[in-house]
Design a protein around this motif. Sequence first.
Motif, PDB file in Angstrom:
ATOM      1  N   GLY A 165       0.786  -1.226   0.000  1.00 39.93           N
ATOM      2  CA  GLY A 165       0.000   0.000   0.000  1.00 39.93           C
ATOM      3  C   GLY A 165       0.817   1.273   0.000  1.00 39.93           C
ATOM      4  O   GLY A 165       1.692   1.475  -0.844  1.00 39.93           O
ATOM      5  N   ALA A 166       0.542   2.127   0.971  1.00 39.23           N
ATOM      6  CA  ALA A 166       1.162   3.454   1.037  1.00 39.23           C
ATOM      7  C   ALA A 166       2.682   3.378   1.112  1.00 39.23           C
ATOM      8  O   ALA A 166       3.382   4.297   0.666  1.00 39.23           O
ATOM      9  CB  ALA A 166       0.617   4.228   2.239  1.00 39.23           C
ATOM     10  N   PHE A 167       3.214   2.289   1.672  1.00 38.10           N
ATOM     11  CA  PHE A 167       4.670   2.167   1.815  1.00 38.10           C
ATOM     12  C   PHE A 167       5.363   1.834   0.496  1.00 38.10           C
ATOM     13  O   PHE A 167       6.594   1.838   0.428  1.00 38.10           O
ATOM     14  CB  PHE A 167       5.008   1.108   2.864  1.00 38.10           C
ATOM     15  CG  PHE A 167       4.716   1.554   4.267  1.00 38.10           C
ATOM     16  CD1 PHE A 167       5.593   2.368   4.963  1.00 38.10           C
ATOM     17  CD2 PHE A 167       3.542   1.169   4.889  1.00 38.10           C
ATOM     18  CE1 PHE A 167       5.311   2.786   6.256  1.00 38.10           C
ATOM     19  CE2 PHE A 167       3.243   1.572   6.183  1.00 38.10           C
ATOM     20  CZ  PHE A 167       4.133   2.388   6.870  1.00 38.10           C
ATOM     21  N   GLU A 168       4.582   1.555  -0.528  1.00 34.28           N
ATOM     22  CA  GLU A 168       5.185   1.351  -1.843  1.00 34.28           C
ATOM     23  C   GLU A 168       5.571   2.668  -2.490  1.00 34.28           C
ATOM     24  O   GLU A 168       6.314   2.690  -3.473  1.00 34.28           O
ATOM     25  CB  GLU A 168       4.229   0.552  -2.742  1.00 34.28           C
ATOM     26  CG  GLU A 168       4.036  -0.884  -2.246  1.00 34.28           C
ATOM     27  CD  GLU A 168       3.051  -1.665  -3.088  1.00 34.28           C
ATOM     28  OE1 GLU A 168       2.202  -1.022  -3.750  1.00 34.28           O
ATOM     29  OE2 GLU A 168       3.126  -2.902  -3.085  1.00 34.28           O
ATOM     30  N   ARG A 169       5.061   3.782  -1.929  1.00 34.35           N
ATOM     31  CA  ARG A 169       5.488   5.099  -2.409  1.00 34.35           C
ATOM     32  C   ARG A 169       6.853   5.422  -1.810  1.00 34.35           C
ATOM     33  O   ARG A 169       7.093   5.222  -0.608  1.00 34.35           O
ATOM     34  CB  ARG A 169       4.469   6.170  -2.017  1.00 34.35           C
ATOM     35  CG  ARG A 169       3.115   5.990  -2.677  1.00 34.35           C
ATOM     36  CD  ARG A 169       2.287   7.268  -2.599  1.00 34.35           C
ATOM     37  NE  ARG A 169       1.942   7.608  -1.226  1.00 34.35           N
ATOM     38  CZ  ARG A 169       0.807   7.224  -0.632  1.00 34.35           C
ATOM     39  NH1 ARG A 169      -0.066   6.486  -1.291  1.00 34.35           N
ATOM     40  NH2 ARG A 169       0.558   7.579   0.605  1.00 34.35           N
ATOM     41  N   VAL A 170       7.724   5.942  -2.623  1.00 38.61           N
ATOM     42  CA  VAL A 170       9.110   6.163  -2.219  1.00 38.61           C
ATOM     43  C   VAL A 170       9.195   7.059  -0.988  1.00 38.61           C
ATOM     44  O   VAL A 170       9.918   6.762  -0.031  1.00 38.61           O
ATOM     45  CB  VAL A 170       9.927   6.771  -3.383  1.00 38.61           C
ATOM     46  CG1 VAL A 170      11.327   7.158  -2.902  1.00 38.61           C
ATOM     47  CG2 VAL A 170      10.028   5.774  -4.534  1.00 38.61           C
ATOM     48  N   ALA A 171       8.460   8.149  -0.967  1.00 39.74           N
ATOM     49  CA  ALA A 171       8.557   9.108   0.140  1.00 39.74           C
ATOM     50  C   ALA A 171       8.122   8.480   1.457  1.00 39.74           C
ATOM     51  O   ALA A 171       8.766   8.681   2.501  1.00 39.74           O
ATOM     52  CB  ALA A 171       7.709  10.338  -0.170  1.00 39.74           C
ATOM     53  N   THR A 172       7.046   7.708   1.428  1.00 38.35           N
ATOM     54  CA  THR A 172       6.549   7.060   2.654  1.00 38.35           C
ATOM     55  C   THR A 172       7.534   6.011   3.135  1.00 38.35           C
ATOM     56  O   THR A 172       7.814   5.896   4.335  1.00 38.35           O
ATOM     57  CB  THR A 172       5.175   6.419   2.392  1.00 38.35           C
ATOM     58  OG1 THR A 172       4.305   7.383   1.798  1.00 38.35           O
ATOM     59  CG2 THR A 172       4.563   5.906   3.686  1.00 38.35           C
ATOM     60  N   ARG A 173       8.051   5.245   2.190  1.00 42.33           N
ATOM     61  CA  ARG A 173       9.020   4.202   2.550  1.00 42.33           C
ATOM     62  C   ARG A 173      10.286   4.813   3.135  1.00 42.33           C
ATOM     63  O   ARG A 173      10.830   4.317   4.128  1.00 42.33           O
ATOM     64  CB  ARG A 173       9.341   3.348   1.318  1.00 42.33           C
ATOM     65  CG  ARG A 173      10.185   2.129   1.634  1.00 42.33           C
ATOM     66  CD  ARG A 173      10.172   1.124   0.500  1.00 42.33           C
ATOM     67  NE  ARG A 173      10.713   1.639  -0.732  1.00 42.33           N
ATOM     68  CZ  ARG A 173      10.008   1.879  -1.830  1.00 42.33           C
ATOM     69  NH1 ARG A 173       8.697   1.671  -1.848  1.00 42.33           N
ATOM     70  NH2 ARG A 173      10.586   2.337  -2.927  1.00 42.33           N
ATOM     71  N   GLU A 174      10.749   5.897   2.541  1.00 41.04           N
ATOM     72  CA  GLU A 174      11.959   6.555   3.046  1.00 41.04           C
ATOM     73  C   GLU A 174      11.739   7.129   4.441  1.00 41.04           C
ATOM     74  O   GLU A 174      12.637   7.102   5.284  1.00 41.04           O
ATOM     75  CB  GLU A 174      12.397   7.656   2.072  1.00 41.04           C
ATOM     76  CG  GLU A 174      13.012   7.101   0.793  1.00 41.04           C
ATOM     77  CD  GLU A 174      13.468   8.206  -0.153  1.00 41.04           C
ATOM     78  OE1 GLU A 174      13.069   9.382   0.080  1.00 41.04           O
ATOM     79  OE2 GLU A 174      14.202   7.904  -1.104  1.00 41.04           O
ATOM     80  N   GLU A 175      10.529   7.645   4.713  1.00 38.66           N
ATOM     81  CA  GLU A 175      10.227   8.150   6.056  1.00 38.66           C
ATOM     82  C   GLU A 175      10.279   7.004   7.071  1.00 38.66           C
ATOM     83  O   GLU A 175      10.811   7.162   8.170  1.00 38.66           O
ATOM     84  CB  GLU A 175       8.849   8.806   6.084  1.00 38.66           C
ATOM     85  CG  GLU A 175       8.498   9.377   7.454  1.00 38.66           C
ATOM     86  CD  GLU A 175       7.094   9.960   7.504  1.00 38.66           C
ATOM     87  OE1 GLU A 175       6.671  10.357   8.622  1.00 38.66           O
ATOM     88  OE2 GLU A 175       6.418  10.005   6.459  1.00 38.66           O
ATOM     89  N   PHE A 176       9.722   5.860   6.701  1.00 34.84           N
ATOM     90  CA  PHE A 176       9.746   4.690   7.586  1.00 34.84           C
ATOM     91  C   PHE A 176      11.183   4.265   7.876  1.00 34.84           C
ATOM     92  O   PHE A 176      11.557   4.038   9.041  1.00 34.84           O
ATOM     93  CB  PHE A 176       8.969   3.538   6.938  1.00 34.84           C
ATOM     94  CG  PHE A 176       9.102   2.229   7.659  1.00 34.84           C
ATOM     95  CD1 PHE A 176       8.431   2.001   8.858  1.00 34.84           C
ATOM     96  CD2 PHE A 176       9.889   1.210   7.139  1.00 34.84           C
ATOM     97  CE1 PHE A 176       8.545   0.790   9.525  1.00 34.84           C
ATOM     98  CE2 PHE A 176      10.013  -0.008   7.799  1.00 34.84           C
ATOM     99  CZ  PHE A 176       9.338  -0.216   8.993  1.00 34.84           C
ATOM    100  N   ILE A 177      12.007   4.180   6.841  1.00 37.19           N
ATOM    101  CA  ILE A 177      13.409   3.772   7.021  1.00 37.19           C
ATOM    102  C   ILE A 177      14.139   4.774   7.909  1.00 37.19           C
ATOM    103  O   ILE A 177      14.928   4.388   8.788  1.00 37.19           O
ATOM    104  CB  ILE A 177      14.121   3.657   5.652  1.00 37.19           C
ATOM    105  CG1 ILE A 177      13.466   2.575   4.789  1.00 37.19           C
ATOM    106  CG2 ILE A 177      15.601   3.368   5.851  1.00 37.19           C
ATOM    107  CD1 ILE A 177      13.508   1.176   5.373  1.00 37.19           C
ATOM    108  N   ARG A 178      13.852   6.065   7.711  1.00 38.44           N
ATOM    109  CA  ARG A 178      14.508   7.091   8.537  1.00 38.44           C
ATOM    110  C   ARG A 178      14.091   6.944  10.007  1.00 38.44           C
ATOM    111  O   ARG A 178      14.927   7.033  10.911  1.00 38.44           O
ATOM    112  CB  ARG A 178      14.136   8.477   8.012  1.00 38.44           C
ATOM    113  CG  ARG A 178      14.726   9.623   8.859  1.00 38.44           C
ATOM    114  CD  ARG A 178      14.370  10.972   8.252  1.00 38.44           C
ATOM    115  NE  ARG A 178      12.956  11.174   8.132  1.00 38.44           N
ATOM    116  CZ  ARG A 178      12.145  11.533   9.135  1.00 38.44           C
ATOM    117  NH1 ARG A 178      12.667  11.715  10.352  1.00 38.44           N
ATOM    118  NH2 ARG A 178      10.867  11.726   8.935  1.00 38.44           N
TER     119      ARG A 178
END
Length: 207
Positions: free
Chosen positions: A187-200
Amino acid sequence: MEHSFNGDEGGYQRIERFDKESTQKISDHYKEILSLLGEDNTREGLEKTPIRVAKAMQFLLQGYDQNPEDMLRAAMFQEDYKQMVIVKDIEIYSMCEHHMLPFIGKAHVGYIPNGYITGLSKIARVVDAFARRLQVQERLTTQIKECIQDTLNPLGVAVVIEAQHLCMQMRGVQKQHSITTTSDFTGAFERVATREEFIRLISSKLS
């Protein structure tokens, strides 16, 4: 069913449950294995080893008797919150299905609610329920993701696991400091910006 009481640990009394018949059968097999490996299973130090190992294996692989979906449903609450919920640094102790040696590490799990949240401890319990089985890290990562996605139906789920595998450290290539990282997103984590926020966020340390 045999009950083993191990005293008060961290404010609760741990109770281990073992099926007597299964325990005895597993113990008999380990007794034979010791003999095949060249050991004298009648000597004092090994006399009770087969039964100890039988109980240890049942404890380490208790996830087969647990239902992770039910764990989440037991603490589902309606809540109008649509930001990331992250539980990171969840300790993992699992057994590699190829060599039955442990792999140990941490899981970082995030989801974005879509009308429902679950108790934070339930996320850790889901991780443990899947980890306490014969596993490969890749499948473990996906199972955790799918369980949360299918049960809570959130806007997205993210799972990252970092682990050290004793099958690599004790045998095979014998690389003592190697770490394996796996990830899976929906879902939403497939978007680059959301995924990068999670990793950060899972990489940051609170001061």
